[in-house]
Design a protein around this motif. Structure first.
Motif, PDB file in Angstrom:
ATOM      1  N   VAL A  82       0.864  -1.178   0.000  1.00  0.00           N
ATOM      2  CA  VAL A  82       0.000   0.000   0.000  1.00  0.00           C
ATOM      3  C   VAL A  82       0.902   1.230   0.000  1.00  0.00           C
ATOM      4  N   TYR A  83       0.751   2.087  -1.020  1.00  0.00           N
ATOM      5  CA  TYR A  83       1.526   3.313  -1.113  1.00  0.00           C
ATOM      6  C   TYR A  83       0.606   4.496  -0.827  1.00  0.00           C
ATOM      7  N   SER A  84       1.102   5.441  -0.061  1.00  0.00           N
ATOM      8  CA  SER A  84       0.292   6.622   0.245  1.00  0.00           C
ATOM      9  C   SER A  84       1.185   7.847   0.335  1.00  0.00           C
ATOM     10  N   SER A  85       0.588   9.016   0.103  1.00  0.00           N
ATOM     11  CA  SER A  85       1.331  10.267   0.254  1.00  0.00           C
ATOM     12  C   SER A  85       0.348  11.413   0.444  1.00  0.00           C
ATOM     13  N   PHE A  86       0.755  12.395   1.243  1.00  0.00           N
ATOM     14  CA  PHE A  86      -0.058  13.589   1.468  1.00  0.00           C
ATOM     15  C   PHE A  86       0.312  14.694   0.494  1.00  0.00           C
ATOM     16  N   LYS A  87       1.517  14.577  -0.096  1.00  0.00           N
ATOM     17  CA  LYS A  87       1.984  15.559  -1.063  1.00  0.00           C
ATOM     18  C   LYS A  87       2.368  14.837  -2.348  1.00  0.00           C
ATOM     19  N   GLU A  88       2.389  15.576  -3.441  1.00  0.00           N
ATOM     20  CA  GLU A  88       2.677  14.959  -4.736  1.00  0.00           C
ATOM     21  C   GLU A  88       4.061  14.323  -4.762  1.00  0.00           C
ATOM     22  N   GLN A  89       4.136  13.148  -5.340  1.00  0.00           N
ATOM     23  CA  GLN A  89       5.399  12.454  -5.545  1.00  0.00           C
ATOM     24  C   GLN A  89       5.705  12.388  -7.041  1.00  0.00           C
ATOM     25  N   THR A  96      15.630  12.450  -3.288  1.00  0.00           N
ATOM     26  CA  THR A  96      16.347  11.737  -2.236  1.00  0.00           C
ATOM     27  C   THR A  96      15.356  10.965  -1.363  1.00  0.00           C
ATOM     28  N   PRO A  97      15.825   9.947  -0.629  1.00  0.00           N
ATOM     29  CA  PRO A  97      14.922   9.226   0.282  1.00  0.00           C
ATOM     30  C   PRO A  97      14.243  10.150   1.293  1.00  0.00           C
ATOM     31  N   SER A  98      14.993  11.132   1.808  1.00  0.00           N
ATOM     32  CA  SER A  98      14.418  12.063   2.789  1.00  0.00           C
ATOM     33  C   SER A  98      13.336  12.940   2.170  1.00  0.00           C
ATOM     34  N   GLU A  99      13.569  13.391   0.936  1.00  0.00           N
ATOM     35  CA  GLU A  99      12.561  14.197   0.242  1.00  0.00           C
ATOM     36  C   GLU A  99      11.309  13.380  -0.024  1.00  0.00           C
ATOM     37  N   LEU A 100      11.491  12.119  -0.367  1.00  0.00           N
ATOM     38  CA  LEU A 100      10.346  11.243  -0.605  1.00  0.00           C
ATOM     39  C   LEU A 100       9.555  11.048   0.684  1.00  0.00           C
ATOM     40  N   ARG A 101      10.251  10.862   1.776  1.00  0.00           N
ATOM     41  CA  ARG A 101       9.596  10.669   3.069  1.00  0.00           C
ATOM     42  C   ARG A 101       8.740  11.877   3.451  1.00  0.00           C
ATOM     43  N   LYS A 102       9.199  13.056   3.106  1.00  0.00           N
ATOM     44  CA  LYS A 102       8.463  14.272   3.460  1.00  0.00           C
ATOM     45  C   LYS A 102       7.100  14.332   2.777  1.00  0.00           C
ATOM     46  N   THR A 103       6.976  13.688   1.600  1.00  0.00           N
ATOM     47  CA  THR A 103       5.688  13.688   0.902  1.00  0.00           C
ATOM     48  C   THR A 103       4.668  12.834   1.645  1.00  0.00           C
ATOM     49  N   GLN A 104       5.141  11.982   2.541  1.00  0.00           N
ATOM     50  CA  GLN A 104       4.227  11.089   3.271  1.00  0.00           C
ATOM     51  C   GLN A 104       3.772  11.690   4.596  1.00  0.00           C
ATOM     52  N   MET A 105       4.229  12.903   4.875  1.00  0.00           N
ATOM     53  CA  MET A 105       3.896  13.539   6.147  1.00  0.00           C
ATOM     54  C   MET A 105       2.809  14.585   5.941  1.00  0.00           C
ATOM     55  N   ALA A 106       1.796  14.518   6.760  1.00  0.00           N
ATOM     56  CA  ALA A 106       0.717  15.498   6.692  1.00  0.00           C
ATOM     57  C   ALA A 106       1.175  16.814   7.291  1.00  0.00           C
ATOM     58  N   ASP A 107       0.710  17.902   6.728  1.00  0.00           N
ATOM     59  CA  ASP A 107       1.050  19.227   7.285  1.00  0.00           C
ATOM     60  C   ASP A 107       0.422  19.360   8.657  1.00  0.00           C
ATOM     61  N   GLN A 108       1.201  19.878   9.580  1.00  0.00           N
ATOM     62  CA  GLN A 108       0.702  20.078  10.950  1.00  0.00           C
ATOM     63  C   GLN A 108       0.212  21.508  11.086  1.00  0.00           C
ATOM     64  N   GLY A 109      -0.875  21.655  11.802  1.00  0.00           N
ATOM     65  CA  GLY A 109      -1.354  23.018  12.063  1.00  0.00           C
ATOM     66  C   GLY A 109      -2.767  23.223  11.632  1.00  0.00           C
TER      67      GLY A 109
END
Length: 270
Positions: A22-29, A257-270
């Motif tokens: 299962v692949y998911s992301s909160f931001k465009e990849q 980068t792996p770190s940039e990809l990981r950031k797309t999977q994080m929901a914006d806080q706030g």
């Protein structure tokens, strides 16, 4: 569809080894040169998916796309109001046993609508996978292929292609991804001489090094998308002695980068 999404969410949180992803992301990849080694079913549950050099292939929520093997395919995973979510099922050659296939008219991709019958079959497959032995899951994958054909999507049976030596090598490198495998060990496992191995791979337009890099980076991409493992640990599991070397190769292959990809999977806080 909602029941399937709920079940998938519960299952992936249990961290079991499963015959699907299962692949998911909160931001465009945006991913370049993604290797598709075996026939792959992608069911888009939320958001949109675009594929191809110019993103000319479009798959929306409620669609599925069946992909033939490809050494490099560009992809965009696009959230739409809510997170992008997709179910991926890879098919092996034994999953096609007993089905009438043709290599002559092989297609590269096929897009269809996810019907109620297909959703029910996918629901059963996911639930079955949670407790059934891995070797029995091939029977349920074959049922999926049969159902898709029965529903009028028979073109997917022309997407198997011929078995290749490179596929065998890819599986070996994935299974032993954290170990350095000598050419002698590879030849022993494949029961052939080094000269025969290199000659056959040359005919297929590839090499041992190319297959190893593709397998290990493909595994790294998969682990980044489906686990919360630290990047350093992923690098180690993919056979890289340093995280920086893994990051460099990952960026060169996939454009991120792996770190940039990981950031797309994080929901914006706030």
């Amino acid at each position: 569809m909602d029941k399937l999404i709920t079940t998938l969410t519960q299952v992936i949180n249990e961290k079991n080894t499963l015959p699907f992803s299962v692949y998911s992301s909160f931001k465009e990849q945006q991913l370049l040169n993604v290797p598709i080694v075996k026939p792959l079913l992608i069911v888009v549950l939320k958001g949109d998916k675009q594929l191809g050099q110019n993103h000319q292939i479009s798959c929306r929520s409620g669609d599925f796309i069946f992909l033939a093997d490809s050494p490099a395919l560009n992809m965009r995973n696009i959230p739409n109001k809510e997170a992008y979510l997709a179910l991926l099922i890879e098919f092996d050659y034994q999953d096609y046993q007993g089905l009438q296939t043709t290599v002559a008219n092989k297609k590269h991709y096929y897009i269809g609508k996810t019907s109620t019958q297909l959703v029910q079959c996918l629901q059963q497959f996911v639930e079955y996978s949670c407790w059934a032995p891995e070797q029995l899951c091939s029977l349920r994958k074959r049922e999926l292929l049969m159902l898709l054909s029965h529903l009028g999507h028979g073109d997917i049976l022309a997407m198997l292609g011929a078995a290749k030596l490179s596929h065998q090598l890819h599986d070996i490198f994935v299974q032993e991804s954290s170990e350095e495998i000598s050419i002698d060990k590879l030849c022993s496992q494949l029961a052939m001489s080094e000269s025969t191995l290199r000659r056959k791979l040359k005919v297929e337009g590839t090499s041992v090094q190319q297959i190893k890099d593709q397998a290990r980076l493909g595994l790294g991409l998969h682990l980044c998308q489906t686990t919360s493992l630290a990047i350093g640990l992923i690098a180690e599991q993919c056979g890289y002695q340093s995280q920086s070397k893994f990051t460099e190769r990952f960026k060169k292959r996939f454009g991120v980068t792996p770190s940039e990809l990981r950031k797309t999977q994080m929901a914006d806080q706030g």
